[in-house]
Design a protein around this motif. Structure first.
Motif, PDB file in Angstrom:
ATOM      1  N   GLU A  10       6.537  41.890  87.428  1.00  0.00           N
ATOM      2  CA  GLU A  10       7.104  42.661  88.396  1.00  0.00           C
ATOM      3  C   GLU A  10       8.187  43.777  87.904  1.00  0.00           C
ATOM      4  OE1 GLU A  10       7.636  40.578  91.980  1.00  0.00           O
ATOM      5  OE2 GLU A  10      10.015  41.564  92.227  1.00  0.00           O
ATOM      6  N   LYS A  47      14.701  44.854  89.267  1.00  0.00           N
ATOM      7  CA  LYS A  47      15.137  45.201  90.766  1.00  0.00           C
ATOM      8  C   LYS A  47      15.639  46.525  90.883  1.00  0.00           C
ATOM      9  CE  LYS A  47      17.334  41.672  92.952  1.00  0.00           C
ATOM     10  NZ  LYS A  47      17.920  40.405  93.292  1.00  0.00           N
ATOM     11  N   LEU A  98      12.557  48.714  91.266  1.00  0.00           N
ATOM     12  CA  LEU A  98      11.924  48.492  92.464  1.00  0.00           C
ATOM     13  C   LEU A  98      12.643  48.839  93.681  1.00  0.00           C
ATOM     14  CD1 LEU A  98       9.521  46.831  93.683  1.00  0.00           C
ATOM     15  CD2 LEU A  98      10.711  44.615  93.655  1.00  0.00           C
ATOM     16  N   LEU A  99      14.065  48.800  93.658  1.00  0.00           N
ATOM     17  CA  LEU A  99      14.518  49.336  94.871  1.00  0.00           C
ATOM     18  C   LEU A  99      14.613  50.757  94.890  1.00  0.00           C
ATOM     19  CD1 LEU A  99      16.359  48.718  97.249  1.00  0.00           C
ATOM     20  CD2 LEU A  99      18.534  48.820  95.603  1.00  0.00           C
ATOM     21  N   PHE A 101      21.644  44.606  96.325  1.00  0.00           N
ATOM     22  CA  PHE A 101      20.225  43.756  96.042  1.00  0.00           C
ATOM     23  C   PHE A 101      20.516  43.167  94.674  1.00  0.00           C
ATOM     24  CE2 PHE A 101      15.879  44.771  94.414  1.00  0.00           C
ATOM     25  CZ  PHE A 101      15.306  44.045  95.259  1.00  0.00           C
ATOM     26  N   ASN A 128      13.833  35.719  99.107  1.00  0.00           N
ATOM     27  CA  ASN A 128      13.380  36.654 100.211  1.00  0.00           C
ATOM     28  C   ASN A 128      14.251  38.037 100.094  1.00  0.00           C
ATOM     29  OD1 ASN A 128      15.537  35.600 101.344  1.00  0.00           O
ATOM     30  ND2 ASN A 128      14.631  35.775 103.184  1.00  0.00           N
ATOM     31  N   TYR A 187      13.963  40.929  98.449  1.00  0.00           N
ATOM     32  CA  TYR A 187      13.203  42.020  98.405  1.00  0.00           C
ATOM     33  C   TYR A 187      12.827  42.094  99.718  1.00  0.00           C
ATOM     34  CZ  TYR A 187       9.467  45.418  97.780  1.00  0.00           C
ATOM     35  OH  TYR A 187       8.850  46.511  97.636  1.00  0.00           O
ATOM     36  N   GLU A 188      12.254  41.218 100.466  1.00  0.00           N
ATOM     37  CA  GLU A 188      11.534  41.405 101.830  1.00  0.00           C
ATOM     38  C   GLU A 188      13.030  42.015 102.898  1.00  0.00           C
ATOM     39  OE1 GLU A 188       9.003  39.433 105.177  1.00  0.00           O
ATOM     40  OE2 GLU A 188       9.703  38.400 103.386  1.00  0.00           O
ATOM     41  N   VAL A 195      15.493  43.736 102.055  1.00  0.00           N
ATOM     42  CA  VAL A 195      15.726  45.244 101.815  1.00  0.00           C
ATOM     43  C   VAL A 195      14.865  46.019 102.380  1.00  0.00           C
ATOM     44  CG1 VAL A 195      15.531  47.065 100.206  1.00  0.00           C
ATOM     45  CG2 VAL A 195      16.823  44.885  99.857  1.00  0.00           C
ATOM     46  N   VAL A 196      13.485  45.729 102.636  1.00  0.00           N
ATOM     47  CA  VAL A 196      12.241  46.317 103.047  1.00  0.00           C
ATOM     48  C   VAL A 196      12.453  46.390 104.654  1.00  0.00           C
ATOM     49  CG1 VAL A 196       9.931  46.254 103.753  1.00  0.00           C
ATOM     50  CG2 VAL A 196      10.486  45.898 101.231  1.00  0.00           C
ATOM     51  N   LEU A 222       4.964  44.826 100.103  1.00  0.00           N
ATOM     52  CA  LEU A 222       5.460  43.351  99.647  1.00  0.00           C
ATOM     53  C   LEU A 222       4.384  42.749  98.795  1.00  0.00           C
ATOM     54  CD1 LEU A 222       6.619  41.571 102.916  1.00  0.00           C
ATOM     55  CD2 LEU A 222       7.891  42.549 101.232  1.00  0.00           C
ATOM     56  N   ARG A 278       4.523  45.797  93.531  1.00  0.00           N
ATOM     57  CA  ARG A 278       5.777  45.341  92.943  1.00  0.00           C
ATOM     58  C   ARG A 278       5.715  45.399  91.552  1.00  0.00           C
ATOM     59  NH1 ARG A 278       8.509  40.264  95.943  1.00  0.00           N
ATOM     60  NH2 ARG A 278       7.288  40.133  97.963  1.00  0.00           N
TER      61      ARG A 278
END
Length: 774
Positions: free
Chosen positions: A181, A184, A187-188, A208, A215, A217-218, A220-221, A538, A543
């Motif tokens: 992955e 962070k 990914l953000l 973040f 969870n 990341y979820e 943030v989404v 997701l 990722r």
């Protein structure tokens, strides 16, 4: 000297012969599957090498033989009744195999003069296919998708959702494994750019990084989905597809006010309108039975602006019917490319050469769009009162206050939008011989291609019926085409790489089972666009880090197996958005009339006939200079130059996939464009007004722009550059450097320091990573 030339020539010939032998050996050693598939092994060969002369186009068909149709292929040949093109199980009795494998150039197929030739591998595939019974299959895209079961995988702890099972299964089949992955910060940045077109703020980054929950990341989404910028970002691809622009096109290229339709698209995407409804309103909102519900009907009518975004001529002396036919043709071709992923335009003049689509079927579909109450020419100055942009929808201020609240109407002026409305009596539609407007042939009635899905007799034979046919769950193309377009938005290319062509000449899907699963799942869950997008972002597939190992690059250079995240530049509009947002200049209001930011002088004047609102470029000022890229006014004949350099569409025609180029001009834009330079100056000024060392200010600028913390080496290099610039820049050069843009300079700042820091910020904007989704 002569002997030397002979030796060199002999060496070159020997080298070429060895290359030929090597390539032949490699071709014969290519893997032949145990079971040869017509769809995935044979049909692509026939489509590339044979169907021009032996395909659907009856006018160009040779020897009466059609190889894409089993009935014809298995029948006796017209010229040799004792022979058959294909005899199932018997290659040596099959004329097709004999002709492609012969060395006799007088009998060889494809003919020697065609510049087409089958490789030894392709010949072997056809031979084995015939031996195995020459089983034909309906083209994969024309079979309604069924939801496959999830494949088994070895790395069971990797998948985050169903998407990952299909992706990992294919990787494991090929001996690949996915990347870890992404960190962070990266990914953000990736998901923020993908969902909003904007970089994350410092507050988002810090929150973040501090959130250690599983969870995080979820969460943030979900927050990004709530941001109205989501609708703006997703709308850009739809505006390309719908060929939205702010001018009529053609030579005079006058101004048009279709931007309220653009505001509706943003609103529909932000409110998560189901795709089947989103499409139906745009195709046939004027025909829906809701005229008594004024609020609903006006939204539906506005949505039909989708099919009035085509170019319109204003030139005196043209033949109105010729241009009216071109507008209908545009709508027909748009329907095929945008919703069906089919190159219908190939059948405008003759039967399609590759897909089973006749010219008659083209004009049967054409008939659905042929009764719009429009004319071919827009009113010209001093000319007759003709209005190609009619039918119109007028929006006086009560509508905006009470019904169409999503429209950003800044003044009280009359606002007109072109929409759809049919004549009381349906126009007759004829096949146009050779596609010519003045060569009508047989009359046809509205109908859809049977090979896709027969038209339901209970549907009305108008655009509403066509919309119902399109979103019928048995239609094999609609859901597949849309989920592929959305996949393309997030992964750089579709599961079907040719996102506008699912036909015989299109690319095969890289993950056909995944495409089917996504299409069926999308329909099962109410055509929910946000749910589909959330599934994509997701997934563990999305990722992954974008790190490329030499081994993966050599084995899978195009990343077909998705064993790493894609790495590519953001679209043109978002290059501007990244710059404005990170500098704090961005004016974030949604919608409204298009704006005219900085642009080199003389472009419009040199390309326009010299009349109308768009004959001269009058730059806007104030807040209008700092709107998102999607609100920049698009004049079709002279599109915004900076955005064109970054591959933006000029919106002449439906475009479902932009080109992606890398040119020196793009670097020059980032170095010299007034917007980039002004943003560099403004951000430098803000940083100078804060406490902290030069290193602190440079580190903050780096985080705002690149969206990660800089390494010690990066800070050292940039700080050293800043110190050199401080010594080099004098008052005069500082004044010259800072004299860009209209945003005011704080009076209390030291201009030498400001100019030096501006140089550093501009350097950071010029890093490849800044505008790359990595």
């Amino acid at each position: 000297m002569r002997n030397l030339c002979i030796i060199l020539l002999a060496g070159i010939l020997g080298y070429l012969q060895s290359c030929t032998n090597t390539s032949t050996t490699q071709a014969t050693q290519e893997h032949i599957p145990d079971r040869v598939s017509y769809n995935f092994d044979i049909r692509p060969i026939l489509s590339d090498k044979c169907l021009t002369c032996h395909g659907p186009d009856a006018n160009k068909r040779q020897a009466g033989l059609r190889l894409d149709d089993p009935e014809s292929a298995f029948s006796a040949l017209k010229e040799h009744p004792s022979a058959h093109a294909i005899v199932a199980g018997e290659p040596q009795l099959s004329e097709v195999f004999l002709r492609i494998s012969t060395k006799d150039t007088s009998k060889m197929m494809p003919p020697s003069g065609s510049n087409l030739k089958l490789s030894p591998h392709e010949i072997s595939l056809i031979e084995k296919w015939i031996k195995q019974g020459a089983k034909y299959e309906k083209h994969w895209a024309f079979v309604a998708p069924k939801k496959p079961t999830l494949p088994e995988v070895k790395k069971e702890d990797w998948p985050k959702n169903e998407i990952d099972y299909f992706v990992l299964h294919k990787q494991e089949q090929k001996g690949f494994s996915p990347n870890e992955e992404a960190d962070k910060e990266r990914l953000l940045k990736r998901v923020s750019l993908d969902l909003t077109g904007l970089p994350p703020t410092l507050k988002m980054m810090d929150a973040f990084l501090a959130d250690k929950s599983p969870n995080a990341y979820e969460k943030v989404v979900d927050e990004l989905f709530k941001n109205p910028a989501y609708g703006e970002k997703m709308a850009v691809y739809w505006l390309d597809l719908a060929r939205y622009a702010d001018s009529h096109g053609y030579q005079d290229d006058g101004y048009r006010t279709q931007w309220p339709w653009r505001d509706w698209v943003i609103h529909a995407l932000n409110t998560n309108m189901p795709y089947d409804q989103f499409v139906t309103w745009q195709l046939a909102g004027d025909l829906l039975p809701n005229k008594d519900n004024v609020a609903l009907y006006k939204q539906q009518l506005l949505a039909t602006g989708f099919n009035r975004n085509h170019k319109i001529t204003e030139e005196g002396g043209v033949i109105p019917e010729e241009y009216r036919i071109s507008y209908v043709t545009d709508r027909n071709d748009l329907f095929g490319k945008a919703f069906l992923g089919m190159t219908l335009e190939c059948a405008h003049c003759h039967d399609h050469k590759y897909d089973p689509f006749s010219q008659k079927e083209y004009y049967q579909l054409f008939a659905f769009f042929n009764s719009v109450s429009e004319v071919g020419i827009e009113s010209v100055i001093g000319g007759p009162e003709t209005y190609a942009k009619k039918p119109l929808m007028e929006i006086s201020n009560d509508d905006v206050k009470n019904i169409l609240k999503f429209i950003n109407k800044p003044d009280t002026n009359r606002l007109i939008v072109s929409v759809m409305s049919d004549l009381d009596t349906m126009r007759k539609t004829h096949i146009l011989r050779r596609g010519a407007y003045d060569a009508p042939g047989d009359e046809v009635q509205p109908n859809t291609p049977n090979f896709i899905l027969p038209f339901n007799k209970s549907f009305p034979k108008n655009r509403l019926g066509l919309a119902k046919w399109l979103v019928d769950k048995q239609n094999p193309l609609t859901a597949r085409v849309f989920v592929n377009q959305v996949w393309q938005e997030f992964f750089g290319k579709g599961i079907v790489k040719t996102s506008g062509d699912f036909g015989m000449q299109g690319e095969l899907p890289s993950h056909p089972e995944l495409l089917n699963w996504l299409a069926v799942d999308f329909m099962e869950h109410g055509w929910n666009i946000k749910r589909l997008v959330k599934q994509l972002v997701l997934s563990a597939t999305y990722r992954q880090s974008a790190i490329v190992t030499p081994e993966k690059l050599a084995a899978d250079p195009e990343n077909i197996l998705l064993a790493r995240a894609p790495r590519y530049r953001v679209n043109a509009e978002f290059v501007r958005d990244v710059v404005l947002s990170s500098s704090g200049l961005l004016v974030g209001k949604i919608g409204g009339p298009s704006v005219k930011p900085y642009q080199p002088a003389g472009l419009w004047e040199g390309a326009t006939s010299g009349r109308g609102l768009l004959s001269m470029y009058t730059q806007d000022h104030g807040a209008s200079l700092y709107r998102r890229g999607m609100y920049t006014l698009i004049k079709r004949t002279v599109p915004p130059p900076a955005m064109s350099i970054f591959d933006a569409s000029n919106r002449d025609l439906c475009e479902v996939k932009r080109l992606k180029t890398n040119t020196p001009l793009q670097a020059l834009v980032m170095m010299n464009d007034p917007t980039v330079l002004e943003a560099s100056r403004v951000l430098a000024a803000k940083l100078l007004q804060e406490n902290g060392s030069a290193q602190d200010k440079i580190s903050k600028a780096f985080r705002l722009i690149v969206c990660r913390k800089p390494t010690e080496k990066e800070v050292l290099i940039l700080t050293s550059y800043y110190e050199k610039e401080l010594k080099k820049i004098n008052k005069s050069s500082a004044e010259k450097l800072l004299a860009v843009g209209e945003y005011p300079i704080p009076a209390q700042l030291d201009k030498t320091q400001l100019a030096a820091l501006m140089r550093i910020v501009n350097t950071i904007y010029n890093l490849e990573e800044t505008i790359t989704k990595s």
